[in-house]
Design a protein around this motif. Sequence first.
Motif, PDB file in Angstrom:
ATOM      1  N   LYS A  85       0.820  -1.209   0.000  1.00 44.00           N
ATOM      2  CA  LYS A  85       0.000   0.000   0.000  1.00 44.00           C
ATOM      3  C   LYS A  85       0.857   1.264   0.000  1.00 44.00           C
ATOM      4  CE  LYS A  85      -3.896  -2.285   2.255  1.00 44.00           C
ATOM      5  NZ  LYS A  85      -4.764  -2.363   3.451  1.00 44.00           N
ATOM      6  N   VAL A  86       1.946   1.246   0.761  1.00 50.14           N
ATOM      7  CA  VAL A  86       2.838   2.414   0.785  1.00 50.14           C
ATOM      8  C   VAL A  86       3.432   2.647  -0.594  1.00 50.14           C
ATOM      9  CG1 VAL A  86       4.966   3.357   1.749  1.00 50.14           C
ATOM     10  CG2 VAL A  86       3.366   2.126   3.232  1.00 50.14           C
ATOM     11  N   SER A  87       3.793   1.566  -1.272  1.00 51.12           N
ATOM     12  CA  SER A  87       4.366   1.690  -2.614  1.00 51.12           C
ATOM     13  C   SER A  87       3.325   2.166  -3.617  1.00 51.12           C
ATOM     14  CB  SER A  87       4.946   0.346  -3.061  1.00 51.12           C
ATOM     15  OG  SER A  87       6.004  -0.055  -2.219  1.00 51.12           O
ATOM     16  N   ILE A  88       2.067   1.750  -3.427  1.00 46.77           N
ATOM     17  CA  ILE A  88       1.005   2.214  -4.323  1.00 46.77           C
ATOM     18  C   ILE A  88       0.870   3.729  -4.226  1.00 46.77           C
ATOM     19  CG2 ILE A  88      -1.494   2.199  -4.720  1.00 46.77           C
ATOM     20  CD1 ILE A  88      -1.510  -0.730  -3.934  1.00 46.77           C
ATOM     21  N   VAL A  89       0.954   4.244  -2.998  1.00 45.25           N
ATOM     22  CA  VAL A  89       0.857   5.696  -2.815  1.00 45.25           C
ATOM     23  C   VAL A  89       2.056   6.393  -3.447  1.00 45.25           C
ATOM     24  CG1 VAL A  89       0.859   7.565  -1.122  1.00 45.25           C
ATOM     25  CG2 VAL A  89      -0.531   5.531  -0.727  1.00 45.25           C
ATOM     26  N   GLY A  90       3.268   5.878  -3.133  1.00 42.77           N
ATOM     27  CA  GLY A  90       4.483   6.563  -3.572  1.00 42.77           C
ATOM     28  C   GLY A  90       4.843   6.351  -5.031  1.00 42.77           C
ATOM     29  N   LYS A  91       4.485   5.182  -5.599  1.00 41.71           N
ATOM     30  CA  LYS A  91       4.915   4.871  -6.960  1.00 41.71           C
ATOM     31  C   LYS A  91       3.789   4.902  -7.992  1.00 41.71           C
ATOM     32  CE  LYS A  91       8.807   2.028  -5.417  1.00 41.71           C
ATOM     33  NZ  LYS A  91       9.460   0.689  -5.470  1.00 41.71           N
ATOM     34  N   VAL A  92       2.552   4.978  -7.517  1.00 41.47           N
ATOM     35  CA  VAL A  92       1.423   4.991  -8.453  1.00 41.47           C
ATOM     36  C   VAL A  92       0.606   6.271  -8.307  1.00 41.47           C
ATOM     37  CG1 VAL A  92      -0.673   3.829  -9.203  1.00 41.47           C
ATOM     38  CG2 VAL A  92       1.294   2.476  -8.474  1.00 41.47           C
ATOM     39  N   MET A  93       0.045   6.490  -7.129  1.00 42.42           N
ATOM     40  CA  MET A  93      -0.874   7.598  -6.946  1.00 42.42           C
ATOM     41  C   MET A  93      -0.197   8.956  -7.102  1.00 42.42           C
ATOM     42  SD  MET A  93      -3.149   6.098  -3.756  1.00 42.42           S
ATOM     43  CE  MET A  93      -4.218   7.550  -3.698  1.00 42.42           C
ATOM     44  N   LEU A  94       0.902   9.169  -6.388  1.00 42.03           N
ATOM     45  CA  LEU A  94       1.561  10.473  -6.457  1.00 42.03           C
ATOM     46  C   LEU A  94       2.128  10.780  -7.842  1.00 42.03           C
ATOM     47  CD1 LEU A  94       3.313  10.641  -2.962  1.00 42.03           C
ATOM     48  CD2 LEU A  94       1.248  11.818  -3.706  1.00 42.03           C
ATOM     49  N   PRO A  95       2.837   9.829  -8.491  1.00 43.06           N
ATOM     50  CA  PRO A  95       3.309  10.131  -9.855  1.00 43.06           C
ATOM     51  C   PRO A  95       2.176  10.398 -10.838  1.00 43.06           C
ATOM     52  CG  PRO A  95       4.538   8.293  -8.935  1.00 43.06           C
ATOM     53  CD  PRO A  95       3.404   8.562  -7.996  1.00 43.06           C
ATOM     54  N   GLU A  96       1.077   9.633 -10.733  1.00 41.26           N
ATOM     55  CA  GLU A  96      -0.043   9.828 -11.648  1.00 41.26           C
ATOM     56  C   GLU A  96      -0.715  11.186 -11.431  1.00 41.26           C
ATOM     57  OE1 GLU A  96      -1.454   7.992 -14.131  1.00 41.26           O
ATOM     58  OE2 GLU A  96       0.297   6.675 -14.046  1.00 41.26           O
ATOM     59  N   ALA A  97      -0.674  11.674 -10.205  1.00 43.97           N
ATOM     60  CA  ALA A  97      -1.334  12.948  -9.884  1.00 43.97           C
ATOM     61  C   ALA A  97      -0.359  14.128  -9.872  1.00 43.97           C
ATOM     62  CB  ALA A  97      -2.008  12.845  -8.510  1.00 43.97           C
ATOM     63  N   LEU A  98       0.856  13.927 -10.365  1.00 43.95           N
ATOM     64  CA  LEU A  98       1.911  14.933 -10.217  1.00 43.95           C
ATOM     65  C   LEU A  98       1.533  16.278 -10.833  1.00 43.95           C
ATOM     66  CD1 LEU A  98       4.680  15.554  -9.131  1.00 43.95           C
ATOM     67  CD2 LEU A  98       5.674  14.696 -11.280  1.00 43.95           C
ATOM     68  N   ALA A  99       0.956  16.261 -12.033  1.00 41.60           N
ATOM     69  CA  ALA A  99       0.582  17.527 -12.678  1.00 41.60           C
ATOM     70  C   ALA A  99      -0.427  18.292 -11.830  1.00 41.60           C
ATOM     71  CB  ALA A  99       0.016  17.263 -14.071  1.00 41.60           C
ATOM     72  N   GLY A 100      -1.424  17.587 -11.309  1.00 43.90           N
ATOM     73  CA  GLY A 100      -2.412  18.232 -10.447  1.00 43.90           C
ATOM     74  C   GLY A 100      -1.807  18.722  -9.149  1.00 43.90           C
ATOM     75  N   LEU A 101      -0.850  17.978  -8.608  1.00 46.44           N
ATOM     76  CA  LEU A 101      -0.185  18.390  -7.375  1.00 46.44           C
ATOM     77  C   LEU A 101       0.617  19.663  -7.591  1.00 46.44           C
ATOM     78  CD1 LEU A 101       1.054  14.919  -6.047  1.00 46.44           C
ATOM     79  CD2 LEU A 101      -0.858  16.281  -5.187  1.00 46.44           C
ATOM     80  N   ILE A 102       1.323  19.748  -8.722  1.00 44.38           N
ATOM     81  CA  ILE A 102       2.091  20.954  -9.027  1.00 44.38           C
ATOM     82  C   ILE A 102       1.157  22.147  -9.196  1.00 44.38           C
ATOM     83  CG2 ILE A 102       3.614  22.059 -10.703  1.00 44.38           C
ATOM     84  CD1 ILE A 102       4.992  19.961  -9.006  1.00 44.38           C
ATOM     85  N   ALA A 103       0.039  21.933  -9.897  1.00 44.90           N
ATOM     86  CA  ALA A 103      -0.937  23.013 -10.067  1.00 44.90           C
ATOM     87  C   ALA A 103      -1.486  23.464  -8.711  1.00 44.90           C
ATOM     88  CB  ALA A 103      -2.074  22.555 -10.973  1.00 44.90           C
TER      89      ALA A 103
END
Length: 240
Positions: A153-171
């Motif tokens: 689950k920790v890897s899903i957050v760090g390697k899947v969710m956050l990278p996939e949402a990176l553009a939105g996070l930067i915005a």
Amino acid sequence: MTNPADLLLASTAVAGPVVDFLREWPVMWPELWLSTQDTLYMVWWASFFSVLFGLPLGVLLVTTDRGGLTPAPALRAVLSTVVNVGRSLPFIVLMVAVLALTRLLVGTTLGPTAAIVPLSIGAVPFFARLVETSLREVDRGVIEAAHAMGTRKVSIVGKVMLPEALAGLIAGLVMTVVTLISYSAMAGAIGGGGLGDLAIREGYQRFNDHYLWATVILLVAIVQIVQSLGDLLVRRLVNR
């Protein structure tokens, strides 16, 4: 028909203050530059703490929700309430409310360093909600596929969710920084330093319009630079 003499008088009335302002700029610049540095100092550190605490808080809001990776409705309700309370307080009220905490943490309630405390407290829940929104836009199929492959689950957050949402996070971060710039100007109302303090002290209290115009110009310029760089980075991330 417009009288040429009236046009000349109107242009002279406009040009006069502009010329005076430009002549005064070199005299004002040393103080303007110091205040700009104070503003950037406050915004930089407040942005850092916003990411440091707001990012994990936003992740928890998503992962502890029903249907999340680690459902915990009670914890999620508490976190959501804290975030809502933090977002509902007007910033000027928040600054006064945390004066005791500010004094405890930095030893003073005046100056740019002291202003970082309420700026951070005000921005953390704001950024956390933006993080939550960005993470909810990640394709559930990608998350479920990673989970089916046995990814932790920790890897899903760090390697899947956050990278996939990176553009939105930067915005979201750019929006937070822009908000902090406006908050930092309000911090000058109670001695927080920066361009807001200069505008109130020299512009409002001493009736010097040149300082008011100068601080407005600099604040707008800072916001435009931040927003333009953020938009450029987001476009690159979306198109990669």
